[in-house]
Design a protein around this motif. Sequence first.
Motif, PDB file in Angstrom:
ATOM      1  N   ARG A  66       0.865  -1.173   0.000  1.00 20.73           N
ATOM      2  CA  ARG A  66       0.000   0.000   0.000  1.00 20.73           C
ATOM      3  C   ARG A  66       0.907   1.229   0.000  1.00 20.73           C
ATOM      4  O   ARG A  66       2.040   1.171   0.488  1.00 20.73           O
ATOM      5  N   HIS A  92      -5.369  -0.464  -3.688  1.00 15.89           N
ATOM      6  CA  HIS A  92      -5.648   0.788  -4.395  1.00 15.89           C
ATOM      7  C   HIS A  92      -5.854   0.656  -5.890  1.00 15.89           C
ATOM      8  O   HIS A  92      -5.999   1.672  -6.579  1.00 15.89           O
ATOM      9  N   GLU A 290      -1.216 -14.464  -3.422  1.00 17.37           N
ATOM     10  CA  GLU A 290      -1.495 -13.774  -2.149  1.00 17.37           C
ATOM     11  C   GLU A 290      -1.056 -14.603  -0.929  1.00 17.37           C
ATOM     12  O   GLU A 290      -1.727 -14.682   0.079  1.00 17.37           O
ATOM     13  N   TRP A 340      -3.604  -8.148   6.421  1.00 22.15           N
ATOM     14  CA  TRP A 340      -5.075  -8.095   6.561  1.00 22.15           C
ATOM     15  C   TRP A 340      -5.545  -9.115   7.591  1.00 22.15           C
ATOM     16  O   TRP A 340      -6.617  -8.997   8.181  1.00 22.15           O
TER      17      TRP A 340
HETATM   18  O1  G3I Z   1      -7.124   3.495   2.823  1.00 21.25           O
HETATM   19  C1  G3I Z   1      -8.280   3.600   3.681  1.00 21.25           C
HETATM   20  C2  G3I Z   1      -8.011   4.604   4.775  1.00 21.25           C
HETATM   21  O2  G3I Z   1      -7.838   5.898   4.197  1.00 21.25           O
HETATM   22  C3  G3I Z   1      -9.194   4.604   5.738  1.00 21.25           C
HETATM   23  O3  G3I Z   1      -8.917   5.479   6.817  1.00 21.25           O
HETATM   24  C4  G3I Z   1      -9.400   3.183   6.269  1.00 21.25           C
HETATM   25  C5  G3I Z   1     -10.545   3.102   7.262  1.00 21.25           C
HETATM   26  O4  G3I Z   1     -11.710   2.736   6.605  1.00 21.25           O
HETATM   27  O5  G3I Z   1      -9.683   2.304   5.160  1.00 21.25           O
HETATM   28  C6  G3I Z   1      -8.575   2.242   4.287  1.00 21.25           C
HETATM   29  O6  G3I Z   1      -8.890   1.384   3.224  1.00 21.25           O
HETATM   30  C7  G3I Z   1      -8.888   0.007   3.605  1.00 21.25           C
HETATM   31  C8  G3I Z   1      -7.883  -0.717   2.687  1.00 21.25           C
HETATM   32  O7  G3I Z   1      -7.918  -2.131   2.900  1.00 21.25           O
HETATM   33  C9  G3I Z   1      -6.449  -0.228   2.909  1.00 21.25           C
HETATM   34  O8  G3I Z   1      -6.029  -0.544   4.169  1.00 21.25           O
HETATM   35  C10 G3I Z   1     -10.290  -0.526   3.298  1.00 21.25           C
HETATM   36  O9  G3I Z   1     -11.194   0.036   4.233  1.00 21.25           O
HETATM   37  C11 G3I Z   1     -10.292  -2.043   3.461  1.00 21.25           C
HETATM   38  O10 G3I Z   1     -11.545  -2.569   3.029  1.00 21.25           O
HETATM   39  C12 G3I Z   1      -9.215  -2.659   2.566  1.00 21.25           C
HETATM   40  O11 G3I Z   1      -9.183  -4.071   2.813  1.00 21.25           O
HETATM   41  C13 G3I Z   1      -8.496  -4.820   1.800  1.00 21.25           C
HETATM   42  C14 G3I Z   1      -9.480  -5.873   1.265  1.00 21.25           C
HETATM   43  O12 G3I Z   1      -8.818  -6.728   0.340  1.00 21.25           O
HETATM   44  C15 G3I Z   1     -10.637  -5.212   0.551  1.00 21.25           C
HETATM   45  O13 G3I Z   1     -10.103  -4.488  -0.568  1.00 21.25           O
HETATM   46  C16 G3I Z   1      -7.294  -5.512   2.440  1.00 21.25           C
HETATM   47  O14 G3I Z   1      -6.323  -4.536   2.804  1.00 21.25           O
HETATM   48  C17 G3I Z   1      -6.684  -6.497   1.465  1.00 21.25           C
HETATM   49  O15 G3I Z   1      -5.660  -7.266   2.101  1.00 21.25           O
HETATM   50  C18 G3I Z   1      -7.748  -7.475   0.954  1.00 21.25           C
HETATM   51  O16 G3I Z   1      -7.140  -8.267  -0.012  1.00 21.25           O
HETATM   52  C19 G3I Z   1      -7.989  -9.307  -0.574  1.00 21.25           C
HETATM   53  C20 G3I Z   1      -7.630  -9.436  -2.037  1.00 21.25           C
HETATM   54  O17 G3I Z   1      -7.869  -8.208  -2.691  1.00 21.25           O
HETATM   55  C21 G3I Z   1      -8.425 -10.571  -2.667  1.00 21.25           C
HETATM   56  N1  G3I Z   1      -8.180 -11.830  -1.950  1.00 21.25           N
HETATM   57  C22 G3I Z   1      -8.514 -11.747  -0.527  1.00 21.25           C
HETATM   58  C23 G3I Z   1      -7.705 -10.640   0.133  1.00 21.25           C
HETATM   59  C24 G3I Z   1      -7.989 -10.582   1.608  1.00 21.25           C
HETATM   60  O18 G3I Z   1      -9.324 -10.200   1.822  1.00 21.25           O
END
Ligand code: G3I
Length: 393
Positions: A66, A92, A290, A340
């Motif tokens: 990230r 992102h 992953e 995560w």
């Molecule tokens: O960047 C924002 C931040 O500005 C904000 O303050 C914070 C609080 O809401 O959220 C931040 O964004 C979060 C982002 O991760 C970055 O940390 C999102 O809410 C959160 O939903 C997001 O979660 C990611 C998730 O996918 C959903 O996109 C996880 O980091 C990421 O590890 C996870 O990855 C997935 C793969 O894409 C698909 N395979 C499964 C894997 C695990 O779920």
Amino acid sequence: MGGEPTMMAQLNRRRFLIGSAAVVGGVATGYGTRVLGGQSILPEAKAQYPVHRAAHQSFLSGVAIRPDQIETGSGLPSGLLDPYDLIVPEYHGQWSAIEYEPGKRWFDNFDRIVAYAQSRDAMVRGHALIWENMTPNWVRTGLSETGGWSLVHNHFDAMLSRYRDSVPEWVVVNECVDTEDGVDDMRQTSFQRAFGNGYVERAFRTAREMAPNARLMVNEYGLEYDNPVDEARRDALLRLVERLKAANVPLDVVGLQAHLDLSKGRLATKAIAAFCRELAAMDVDIAVTELDVLEHDRSGSIDTRDRRVADEAQAYLDAVLHQPRVRSVATWGLSDRDSWLQERSPSTKSAASCSPVDCTTMNRGLPYDGEFAPKPMASVVDGAILSTRMRIA
Ligand code: G3I
């Protein structure tokens, strides 16, 4: 016998391990290039892409990141990302992160990751054009309206044209299989409801139309263990790939997420190996996309826990990396502090967010601990990548 080697010593060892493999022999890579003695011969390469270090590698070592993790002051030790030649945006590149509201696209974070990767001659995998979990609500409702596919078309066009020269590989569809509640083993998503299971084929054809030279991937989880659900998921993914390839759908890579889970019992190592061979026989490349490990019992000593995690990763990689057409391994993060997996329980979540981080309480499922010290899993992943590069050279 000296004490525990310093982190820098271990880091230099890692650089040596990964770097030395770069000069080993030459092979055709999944990235359309040939390398001999570490020098890439690019005639078959997709010349419009900047020459990536990836072009010199027969097998890529990747990590999901990230933007906040690569900023100055992030605590990331300099050089720790040097050996990686594949960078994946952990979040992102998702539709919700790019266009949370209609017409307001925000590329800055993805741009920063792409620029970072380019500055170190690493390849970027775009992740992910379609994933139900990260589809904005306004899209979910719009898909079922007349002409709903134009939303997909416009999103693909925005992403694939902007990153045409910098992102040579894309996860087009993420997590579309569901053998428990799906329709013909396909997950019931807003795309599936609006366009039927054929949306997957349509998505790949749309992506190919806009990115003639990109490598296009379908990416799945839950394929690793010796249980009826994972077995059914492996079968369903094989049948999906078979259908797509039989219809000449432009599918180039199948991504195996490899979120290992110590509560799920025994890895189906033989079945995984056979599964990979069947995929390779369908003329697709394979990527471990992953990799991380969810601990089950975090009560033991750190050494015991780290050994258990490393052994699981070793067993999985041994099963997959000896199969044909496996082109890369990426871990889903570098340090436990950024995983995560810490979100999976209140104790691990707070362990990763307190200051200083509590390296013991948090889940220890990535190569580096919460203070970026390498763990046995780091040696396992490095060793697996090095031996694969030596073997296929
Ligand atoms: O960047 C924002 C931040 O500005 C904000 O303050 C914070 C609080 O809401 O959220 C931040 O964004 C979060 C982002 O991760 C970055 O940390 C999102 O809410 C959160 O939903 C997001 O979660 C990611 C998730 O996918 C959903 O996109 C996880 O980091 C990421 O590890 C996870 O990855 C997935 C793969 O894409 C698909 N395979 C499964 C894997 C695990 O779920």
